[in-house]
Design an enzyme around this catalytic site. Structure first.
Site, PDB file in Angstrom:
ATOM      1  CB  CYS A  10     -14.626 -16.307  -8.952  1.00  0.00           C
ATOM      2  SG  CYS A  10     -14.126 -14.875  -9.585  1.00  0.00           S
TER       3      CYS A  10
ATOM      4  CB  CYS B 248      22.994 -41.109   2.024  1.00  0.00           C
ATOM      5  SG  CYS B 248      21.491 -42.382   1.870  1.00  0.00           S
TER       6      CYS B 248
ATOM      7  CG  ASP C 292      14.551   2.685  -7.205  1.00  0.00           C
ATOM      8  OD1 ASP C 292      13.892   3.510  -8.083  1.00  0.00           O
ATOM      9  OD2 ASP C 292      14.802   2.960  -5.948  1.00  0.00           O
TER      10      ASP C 292
ATOM     11  CG  ASP D  74      14.736   2.257  -1.793  1.00  0.00           C
ATOM     12  OD1 ASP D  74      14.285   2.290  -2.813  1.00  0.00           O
ATOM     13  OD2 ASP D  74      14.927   3.276  -0.786  1.00  0.00           O
TER      14      ASP D  74
ATOM     15  CG  ASP E  78      12.053   0.071  -6.279  1.00  0.00           C
ATOM     16  OD1 ASP E  78      11.925   0.360  -7.235  1.00  0.00           O
ATOM     17  OD2 ASP E  78      12.764   0.553  -5.333  1.00  0.00           O
TER      18      ASP E  78
END
Length: 816
Positions: free
Chosen positions: A30, A95, A507, A705, A709
Site C-alpha cells: 500500500c 458580485c 426501507d 432510518d 440503510d
C-alpha cells in the site's frame, strides 16, 4: 470547524511541503502504491510515506500543483487523504466575479485543497491541511484584495453580512441621493434656461457635488478597481469605477479646459449628473438588495438564534440563572409558560405543551409529560416543568441542524459552479465590448461625447450582480424555508438532484412501518379466547420481548387483568413459560413446540395462513396442549399511504427495499399499493439494487432510518433520512426529516422543484438582461430610432435587475 492534526503544511518561495494523513493503507505494498500515486502527480518533487503513522510527507511546487488534484488522485486510487473543514465569514464581495476571486486567493494558501464561498450569505468553507495560524494565512492571502475572511464559530454566532452592508451603505446613499437631486435640478433649470446663476457657476456646483460623491460615496468602487489592477483581475467594481471615472474626469476637463476638446464651443456637455446618478442608483440598488438578502436569510437566522439567553437551573432546591452554553448533562432546568427551552433533555416533573414549529413546521403544540423528550430552542406554550439536560449544546439537535444548514449554504450545485466560471470571464469581455463600442462610434464619425456615453452605458449596465445572486439567494431562501418545515438539506447539490428524481426506494421497518408490533389476529382451539389471552398475558407480563409489549397492549384493550405468574422462565430467542392459576403455560416458536413434542394439528391451518401473510407468530400451550396462536404484524405508519400516493402524483415511482422476509414485505406493499418490492436484502445488496437502477440512467432516491440503510442512502442520488434513525444514516443522507413525517418526502420534492424553477427563472432573467441590454447600451438602436441609452438609465436598470432576482427568490418563503 473541526480540530485535528491530520495534515500540516508550510511553504517557501516556489517550494511547499505538506504532511498528509492517508487512509486505507494496510501493508508495505500500500505504501508503494500511495507513493506511486503521489509521484505521478505533476508538480510533486519528493514524497515519503510512513505506514505506522499513515503520514505522507510531500514536497511540491505550489505553482504547478493544486492540492485538489493531488487529493483527487489519492481518492481515485482508493487511499483518500484526511483533511479539515473550516467555516469562514467573508466580507467585501459585490458580485459573482468576487466569489471566484476570493476562492482563488484562498486556494493559493499552501495546504488548502478547496474553497467554496457563498455570495448571498457571506459565508464559506475551506478544505485544508492543518495549517498553522490559518487566520494569519487568510489575512495574508487576501491582503489588498478588498475582501476579508475570518474563521467563524457556530453558525448561530455568525454576523449577518446583509445587516453590516446596510449599515455601511446608509450614510453614503443618503448623501448621494441628495447630491443627485440637486445636480438633476440644476441640469433641468439649465435645460429650461432658468438658472439663477451663470452656467459656469452651475458647472462648478455640479463639480463640487460630483467630486464629493465620486471620491467619498464611490470610493469603494475605486478601491475595488485598484485591487483588481494589482491582482490582474476584474469584477463589478472595475466596471462601475471605469464608467464613473470616464464620466467624471471627462466632465472635469470639459469644464476647466473646454477649448482642449471643443474648439469654438462655449458650453460643452458635462456628465457630472451621470457620475452622481450612477453612484447613487448603484448604492440604492445595493441597499435594496441587502434588505432583500436580509429577508431571505431571516428564516435561517430565526432558527439558529432560537436558544434563550439564559436558563433557570435548579440546584439544591434553589434556582440559579446560567447561560445555556454552561449547561451540562444532568443539570435540572425549570421552564415556565412562554419560555424557551434552553437545551435538549427529558422531563422529570410537571407537564407542558411545546411549540416545535421552528423544527417541524407543525403549528399545533405537542403535549409533554414526565419521560418525554424536549428540544432546545422550542417554546413551552403552556404548563411548567423541570427537565434533565441530556446533551451538551455542541451535540444538541439545534447544533446538528445548524451544522446541516451551514453545510448546505456553503455547498454549490453544479449550475452555480458553471455560473461562476462564466462570471470569471464576463467582466473582461464587457470591458472589451465597451472599448470596441467607443472605437466603432468614433470611426463611424460620431461625436466623442456620444461615443463616450455609449462606453459608459455598456460598462454600467453589464455588471454581473444579478448573475451572482441568481442561484445562491434562491438556495438560501429554500434551505431556510425547508428548515422551518422540518426538512434539512445537506447542500445545494441535494436540492438540484432531488428535483430530478424519478424513483424513490423506501426501507420498510421503521420507515414505512412504525417498527413496533401489534396483534393482528388470535386463533384458539378448544378454549375461550378471553381465557387464553388471560393466561398468555400473565406470562408475557414478565417478559421484555417486543412481542410481549404488543400482547400486553392488546390484552389491555380487552380489559384483561393478568393474574400472577409463578416459576417464570424465559427461553432466549424461543419463548417463555410459567405457572398461572396452577396450570403450566408455555409460549414460543414452532421450533420450541416441536422440541417439546406438542401437537400443533389443530392450529396448523391458522399457522400456515398467518406465516403466508408474513406475520410473526406466537404459539401458546396450557397443560401441554396447544390452545392458541397469536399473530403479530408491524404497524404501517398512517402517513405512509398518503405520502406514496402524493409521490405518484408527482410522477415518481415508489419501491420497497428491505431486509425483511418476502411475505412481510409483500404484505406492506399490498397495503400501500407498491408494485416493486426487493426483500431479504443485506446492506450490500440494497446498495447493489440502487446502483443497478442508477445504471439505467434513472435518478433515484432512498428513504431510510437504520445503520443498514446507510450504504444505500450514500449511493443514491438523493438520500433522505428520518431524524429518529441512526446517526450514521443521518450523516450519509442528503436530506433529514426532523419530525419523521413521511408526508414531508413529497414536500421535499416539491420544494426542490420550486427552487430549481426559481433558479432557472433568475438565471434566464440575468442572462437575458445582459444579452439584451449590452447591445442597446452600445447604441444599436440609434441608427433606426435615433435613441441612445443614458448611463443613468443603465445604472437604474442594473440595480433593478439585482433587486428583481432577489425578490423573485423571496417567493420561496411562501412555499408550503
Amino acid at each position: 470547524m473541526t480540530h485535528s492534526t491530520t495534515a500540516t503544511a508550510s511553504a517557501t518561495a516556489g517550494q511547499a511541503s505538506i504532511n498528509l494523513t492517508v487512509t486505507g493503507m494496510h501493508c508495505a505494498s500500500c505504501v508503494a502504491r500511495v507513493e506511486g500515486i503521489i509521484k505521478g502527480v505533476s508538480g510533486v518533487n519528493q514524497v515519503a510515506v510512513n505506514l505506522a503513522t499513515s503520514q505522507a510527507a510531500i514536497k511540491y511546487d505550489p505553482r504547478h500543483l493544486s492540492l485538489e488534484v493531488l487529493a483527487a488522485a489519492l481518492e481515485a486510487g482508493g487511499y483518500p487523504a484526511a483533511f479539515e473543514e473550516t467555516q469562514i465569514e467573508v466580507t467585501g464581495m459585490h458580485c459573482a466575479s468576487c466569489v471566484v476571486r476570493t476562492e482563488d486567493f484562498i486556494k493559493s494558501i499552501p495546504g488548502v485543497v478547496a474553497a467554496s464561498v457563498n455570495y448571498a450569505t457571506g459565508t464559506g468553507s475551506i478544505r485544508h491541511a492543518a495549517i498553522p495560524d490559518l487566520q494569519a494565512q487568510l489575512d495574508a492571502a487576501l491582503a489588498g484584495s478588498g475582501y476579508q475572511a475570518r474563521i467563524a464559530g457556530a453558525l448561530n454566532e455568525l454576523q449577518d453580512p446583509a445587516a453590516a452592508e446596510l449599515a455601511s451603505l446608509k450614510t453614503p446613499l443618503i448623501f448621494s441621493l441628495i447630491a443627485a437631486a440637486i445636480t438633476m435640478l440644476l441640469m433641468l433649470l439649465e435645460h429650461l434656461e432658468r438658472l439663477p446663476a451663470s452656467r459656469a457657476t452651475s458647472g462648478y456646483v455640479q463639480l463640487a457635488l460630483a467630486t464629493a460623491v465620486y471620491f467619498w460615496a464611490g470610493r469603494r468602487f475605486h478601491q475595488g478597481l485598484w485591487s483588481s489592477l494589482k491582482h490582474r483581475t476584474a469584477d463589478m467594481n472595475t466596471l462601475i469605477s471605469l464608467g464613473t471615472s470616464a464620466a467624471y474626469w471627462f466632465s472635469v476637463a470639459a469644464l476647466l479646459q473646454p477649448e482642449l476638446f471643443f474648439t469654438g464651443q462655449h458650453h460643452p456637455e458635462l456628465y457630472f449628473d451621470s457620475t452622481v446618478m450612477i453612484i447613487a442608483l448603484i448604492l440604492l440598488g445595493r441597499y435594496l438588495e441587502a434588505k432583500a438578502k436580509a429577508r431571505s436569510s431571516s428564516a435561517i437566522r430565526k432558527l439558529l438564534n432560537a436558544r434563550p439567553e439564559q436558563a433557570a437551573v435548579v440546584r439544591d432546591g434553589k434556582e440559579t440563572t446560567v447561560r445555556p452554553d454552561d449547561l451540562v448533562p444532568g443539570d435540572i432546568v425549570r421552564v415556565r409558560p412562554g419560555e424557551k427551552i434552553a437545551a435538549d433533555g427529558v422531563i422529570i416533573a410537571g407537564t407542558g405543551a411545546a411549540d416545535e414549529s421552528m423544527l417541524t413546521g407543525e403549528a399545533l403544540p405537542v403535549e409533554k409529560q414526565i419521560g418525554d423528550p424536549v428540544t432546545g430552542g422550542t417554546i413551552n406554550s403552556s404548563g411548567s416543568f423541570d427537565f434533565r439536560v441530556t446533551t451538551y449544546q455542541r451535540d444538541s439537535r439545534l447544533a446538528r441542524i445548524a451544522a446541516l444548514v451551514q453545510q448546505a449554504l456553503t455547498t454549490k450545485p453544479a449550475i452555480q459552479r458553471q455560473v461562476d466560471k462564466v462570471a470569471a470571464v464576463f467582466v473582461p469581455i464587457v470591458i472589451g465590448v465597451a472599448i470596441v463600442t467607443l472605437v466603432v462610434w468614433l470611426l463611424a464619425g460620431a461625436e466623442f461625447a456620444f461615443a463616450l456615453k455609449s462606453l459608459i452605458a455598456v460598462l454600467i449596465i453589464a455588471c454581473p450582480c444579478a448573475l451572482g445572486l441568481a442561484t445562491p439567494v434562491a438556495l438560501m431562501v429554500a434551505v431556510g424555508r425547508g428548515a422551518t418545515l422540518g426538512m434539512l438539506f445537506r447542500g445545494g447539490e441535494s436540492l438540484e438532484q432531488i428535483g430530478k428524481v424519478a424513483k424513490i426506494f423506501f426501507d420498510k421497518t421503521g420507515t414505512l412501518t412504525e417498527g413496533k408490533f401489534r396483534v393482528a389476529a388470535v386463533h384458539v382451539v378448544g378454549i375461550d379466547e378471553q381465557q387464553a389471552l388471560t393466561a398468555i398475558a400473565a406470562v408475557e407480563n414478565r417478559s421484555e420481548h417486543p412481542l410481549a409489549k404488543a400482547l400486553m397492549e392488546y390484552s389491555g384493550s380487552k380489559s384483561i387483568v393478568p393474574p400472577e405468574v409463578a416459576d417464570f422462565i424465559a427461553y432466549a430467542g424461543a419463548g417463555a413459560a410459567g405457572v398461572v392459576d396452577g396450570n403450566p403455560v408455555l409460549l414460543g416458536t414452532k421450533n420450541l413446540f416441536d422440541h417439546r413434542k406438542i401437537d400443533l394439528a389443530g392450529l396448523a391451518p391458522a399457522y400456515e395462513q398467518e406465516t403466508a401473510l408474513g406475520r410473526s407468530v406466537m404459539l401458546a400451550a396450557i397443560d401441554g396442549r396447544a390452545v392458541a396462536l397469536v399473530a403479530f404484524a408491524d404497524v404501517v405508519k398512517p402517513q405512509a399511504r398518503p405520502a406514496l400516493d402524493d409521490l405518484r402524483e408527482l410522477q415518481i415511482a415508489p419501491a420497497i427495499l428491505t431486509g425483511d422476509n418476502q411475505a412481510a414485505a409483500g404484505l406492506v406493499a399490498r397495503e400501500l399499493g407498491v408494485s416493486e418490492v426487493h426483500a431479504e436484502l443485506l446492506p450490500q445488496q440494497k446498495l447493489n439494487t440502487i446502483s443497478a437502477a442508477k445504471a439505467e440512467g434513472m435518478p433515484v432516491g432512498m428513504v431510510g432510518d437504520g445503520v443498514n440503510d446507510a450504504p444505500a442512502l450514500a449511493i443514491a442520488d438523493v438520500g433522505i433520512a428520518l431524524s429518529s434513525g441512526s446517526d450514521i444514516a443521518i450523516e450519509t443522507a442528503a436530506v433529514t426529516l426532523s419530525n419523521n413525517d413521511l408526508t414531508k418526502v413529497p414536500q421535499v420534492i416539491r420544494l426542490a422543484r420550486a427552487t430549481r424553477r426559481n433558479i432557472q427563472q433568475n438565471l434566464f432573467w440575468a442572462f437575458f438582461y445582459n444579452v439584451a441590454a449590452i447591445p442597446i447600451a452600445a447604441g444599436v438602436l440609434y441608427p433606426a430610432f435615433g435613441w441612445q441609452l443614458s448611463p443613468m438609465i443603465a445604472a437604474a436598470a442594473m440595480a433593478i435587475s439585482s433587486v428583481f432576482v432577489v425578490t423573485n427568490a423571496l417567493r420561496l418563503r411562501r412555499f408550503s
